[in-house]
Design an enzyme around this catalytic site. Structure first.
Site, PDB file in Angstrom:
ATOM      1  CD  GLU A  23      45.513  48.175  21.817  1.00 11.74           C
ATOM      2  OE1 GLU A  23      46.601  48.719  21.662  1.00 11.74           O
ATOM      3  OE2 GLU A  23      45.185  47.595  22.870  1.00 11.74           O
ATOM      4  CB  CYS A  48      38.964  39.635  22.343  1.00 11.20           C
ATOM      5  SG  CYS A  48      38.617  40.780  23.677  1.00 11.20           S
ATOM      6  CB  CYS A  59      35.748  51.965  29.268  1.00  8.61           C
ATOM      7  SG  CYS A  59      34.361  51.203  30.142  1.00  8.61           S
ATOM      8  CB  CYS A  74      36.987  48.656  36.398  1.00  3.11           C
ATOM      9  SG  CYS A  74      35.276  48.355  35.939  1.00  3.11           S
ATOM     10  CB  CYS A 114      40.096  48.084  33.673  1.00  2.43           C
ATOM     11  SG  CYS A 114      39.890  48.046  31.891  1.00  2.43           S
ATOM     12  N   GLY A 147      35.980  49.000  26.376  1.00  5.10           N
ATOM     13  CA  GLY A 147      34.635  49.575  26.451  1.00  5.10           C
ATOM     14  C   GLY A 147      33.589  48.682  27.077  1.00  5.10           C
ATOM     15  CB  SER A 169      32.232  40.696  28.935  1.00  4.50           C
ATOM     16  OG  SER A 169      32.679  40.948  30.244  1.00  4.50           O
ATOM     17  CG  HIS A 214      35.446  42.144  38.976  1.00  4.48           C
ATOM     18  ND1 HIS A 214      35.915  41.046  38.296  1.00  4.48           N
ATOM     19  CD2 HIS A 214      35.205  43.086  38.026  1.00  4.48           C
ATOM     20  CE1 HIS A 214      35.957  41.321  36.999  1.00  4.48           C
ATOM     21  NE2 HIS A 214      35.526  42.537  36.807  1.00  4.48           N
ATOM     22  CG  ASN A 250      45.683  39.737  32.649  1.00  6.11           C
ATOM     23  OD1 ASN A 250      46.215  38.682  32.937  1.00  6.11           O
ATOM     24  ND2 ASN A 250      44.540  39.812  32.007  1.00  6.11           N
ATOM     25  CB  CYS A 258      41.158  40.391  30.638  1.00 12.63           C
ATOM     26  SG  CYS A 258      40.131  39.160  29.951  1.00 12.63           S
TER      27      CYS A 258
HETATM   28  N1  SAH Z   1      33.608  46.286  29.919  1.00 11.79           N
HETATM   29  C1  SAH Z   1      33.241  44.930  29.934  1.00 11.79           C
HETATM   30  C2  SAH Z   1      33.988  44.099  28.920  1.00 11.79           C
HETATM   31  C3  SAH Z   1      35.442  44.386  28.710  1.00 11.79           C
HETATM   32  S1  SAH Z   1      36.535  43.998  30.031  1.00 11.79           S
HETATM   33  C4  SAH Z   1      33.397  44.345  31.337  1.00 11.79           C
HETATM   34  O1  SAH Z   1      33.980  44.995  32.185  1.00 11.79           O
HETATM   35  O2  SAH Z   1      32.891  43.257  31.555  1.00 11.79           O
HETATM   36  C5  SAH Z   1      36.618  42.224  29.962  1.00 11.79           C
HETATM   37  C6  SAH Z   1      36.968  41.566  31.288  1.00 11.79           C
HETATM   38  O3  SAH Z   1      38.338  41.855  31.643  1.00 11.79           O
HETATM   39  C7  SAH Z   1      36.140  42.064  32.443  1.00 11.79           C
HETATM   40  O4  SAH Z   1      35.678  41.015  33.246  1.00 11.79           O
HETATM   41  C8  SAH Z   1      37.114  42.923  33.186  1.00 11.79           C
HETATM   42  O5  SAH Z   1      36.757  43.115  34.510  1.00 11.79           O
HETATM   43  C9  SAH Z   1      38.396  42.175  33.013  1.00 11.79           C
HETATM   44  N2  SAH Z   1      39.597  42.955  33.326  1.00 11.79           N
HETATM   45  C10 SAH Z   1      39.774  44.274  33.243  1.00 11.79           C
HETATM   46  N3  SAH Z   1      41.017  44.628  33.633  1.00 11.79           N
HETATM   47  C11 SAH Z   1      41.647  43.486  33.969  1.00 11.79           C
HETATM   48  C12 SAH Z   1      42.957  43.183  34.425  1.00 11.79           C
HETATM   49  N4  SAH Z   1      43.879  44.123  34.596  1.00 11.79           N
HETATM   50  N5  SAH Z   1      43.247  41.894  34.686  1.00 11.79           N
HETATM   51  C13 SAH Z   1      42.331  40.906  34.488  1.00 11.79           C
HETATM   52  N6  SAH Z   1      41.087  41.144  34.027  1.00 11.79           N
HETATM   53  C14 SAH Z   1      40.739  42.404  33.779  1.00 11.79           C
HETATM   54 FE1  SF4 Z   2      35.324  49.444  31.228  1.00 10.75          FE
HETATM   55 FE2  SF4 Z   2      35.254  46.762  31.444  1.00 10.75          FE
HETATM   56 FE3  SF4 Z   2      37.548  48.139  31.851  1.00 10.75          FE
HETATM   57 FE4  SF4 Z   2      35.577  48.317  33.627  1.00 10.75          FE
HETATM   58  S1  SF4 Z   2      36.744  46.464  33.101  1.00 10.75           S
HETATM   59  S2  SF4 Z   2      36.775  50.039  32.816  1.00 10.75           S
HETATM   60  S3  SF4 Z   2      33.793  48.254  32.302  1.00 10.75           S
HETATM   61  S4  SF4 Z   2      36.426  47.977  29.942  1.00 10.75           S
END
Ligand code: SAH
Ligand code: SF4
Length: 356
Positions: free
Chosen positions: A93, A109, A116, A120, A123, A166, A198, A223, A297, A341
């Protein structure tokens, strides 16, 4: 296997045109422009290329990009989410976010991996696990396909952010090649400063990027200011802890003279107290940086975390600002279509666009 022209930069394209096809060099420039400036993805539609050469290209080479299979539009029409199918049936996506209601300018984006490996805790992409890295053509293709279908066209693309599915720095070479293609003068011509990468804190990747001589904006997903908490949220912290991440950021700033962004997702009762803000301010003292506070989110399948209260987020920001740390709260866009995000998630090989 046929060479895919969408994988190639101008130099590689020129090599094929002059060496393999014994054609004039300028033909490479024409083809590059058709793909990267005009959004024409079929050799046969490149009208200033002689028919004979077009036929030869169609026979010997490929021009293959991800296919858009679904587009969802948010209620306020400011965000559009695109699902693409890849050649092997995987689905990724990308999100188009309008910068401004009147001018039609937009940011794209992009995703860099299917799933990934970092996983996290908050996520959705992480929940998919890791499937594979995206090829250069699959990364640049997300942008090209959106620009090509946009009413406001290629000229209105303002920024590209590597914040989709990713971890970009674990797909380093393909990501860098795609960045250079997005920046190419004869192509999308987006300035490096308008490209953001990022990362969850892949230290070797940050160090390599610092020496790449491309002044992109680096965003680091921090974070949490304490290792014990960060390790729970971003498991990569067990390998590269906060101290190492901050050191890598400081080095990046020193080498590139660029300001680094720290992303900080605000999780109710986890990382949003004044104690956290205080420690964060200590960590970032003296760094040329910006803190982006992102209210979590929340999606349907995530029960563990809740977004911090607005009041808490404002207090957190004000604390940092008082300490002379530049901090802003990110307004989430596209929540209603799961385009914000961390909400990009696709059932692996489902092939079923209804499940988006
Ligand atoms: N993998 C990379 C880039 C993609 S995620 C990274 O982690 O930086 C892009 C951003 O969205 C990151 O800062 C991530 O921590 C944040 N993110 C992931 N899940 C989220 C959520 N549920 N709510 C808000 N931000 C989130
Ligand atoms: Fe991967 Fe970024 Fe999601 Fe963490 S926040 S699982 S690094 S996409």
């Amino acid at each position: 296997m046929k060479i895919n022209f969408a994988e190639l930069n101008l130099k590689e394209l020129t090599h094929i045109i002059t060496e393999e096809l014994s054609e004039k060099k300028f033909r490479a420039g024409q083809i590059f422009k058709w793909i990267h400036k005009c959004g024409v993805f079929e050799f046969d539609k490149m009208s200033d290329i002689p028919k004979k050469l077009r036929d030869e290209l169609s026979g010997k080479y490929e021009l293959s990009l991800p296919e858009i299979i679904e587009k969802s539009i948010s209620e306020d029409k400011m965000t559009e989410k695109f699902a693409y199918s890849l050649k092997d049936g995987e689905i990724i996506e990308a999100v188009k976010i309008y910068d401004d209601e009147t001018l039609g300018k937009y940011t794209v984006c992009v995703s860099t991996q299917v799933g990934c490996p970092i996983k996290c805790a908050f996520c959705q992409t992480g929940k998919m696990g890791f499937v594979r890295n995206l090829k250069t053509s699959e990364i640049i293709g997300q942008v090209l396909k959106i620009a090509a279908e946009s009413e406001t066209g290629f000229e209105n693309l303002s920024n590209v952010v590597y914040m989709g599915m990713g971890e970009p720095l674990l797909n380093y070479d393909n990501v860098i090649k795609s960045i250079r293609l997005i920046n190419a003068e004869d192509g999308l011509n987006i300035s490096m400063r308008k490209i953001t990468v990022s990362t969850s804190g892949v230290i070797p990747g940050i160090a390599k990027l610092a020496n790449e001589k491309i002044p992109v904006t680096l965003a680091i997903s921090l974070h949490a200011p304490f290792d014990s908490l960060r390790a729970k949220l971003v498991p990569l912290n067990k390998k590269y802890n906060i101290e190492k991440v901050i050191k890598a950021a400081a080095d990046y700033i020193k080498i590139t003279s660029r300001r680094v962004t720290f992303e900080y997702v605000m999780l109710k009762d986890y990382n949003d107290s004044l104690e956290h803000a205080k420690k964060l301010a200590e960590l970032l003292r003296g760094l040329i940086c910006h803190v982006n506070l992102i209210p979590l989110n929340q999606s349907d399948i995530d029960g563990n975390f809740a977004p911090s209260l607005n009041k808490k987020i404002i207090e957190f920001r004000d604390y940092l600002t008082d300490k002379n740390i530049n901090a802003t709260i990110r307004r989430s866009k596209g929540l209603d279509i799961n385009a914000a995000c961390g909400m990009l998630y696709k059932k692996i090989k489902s092939g079923d666009s209804q499940s988006l």
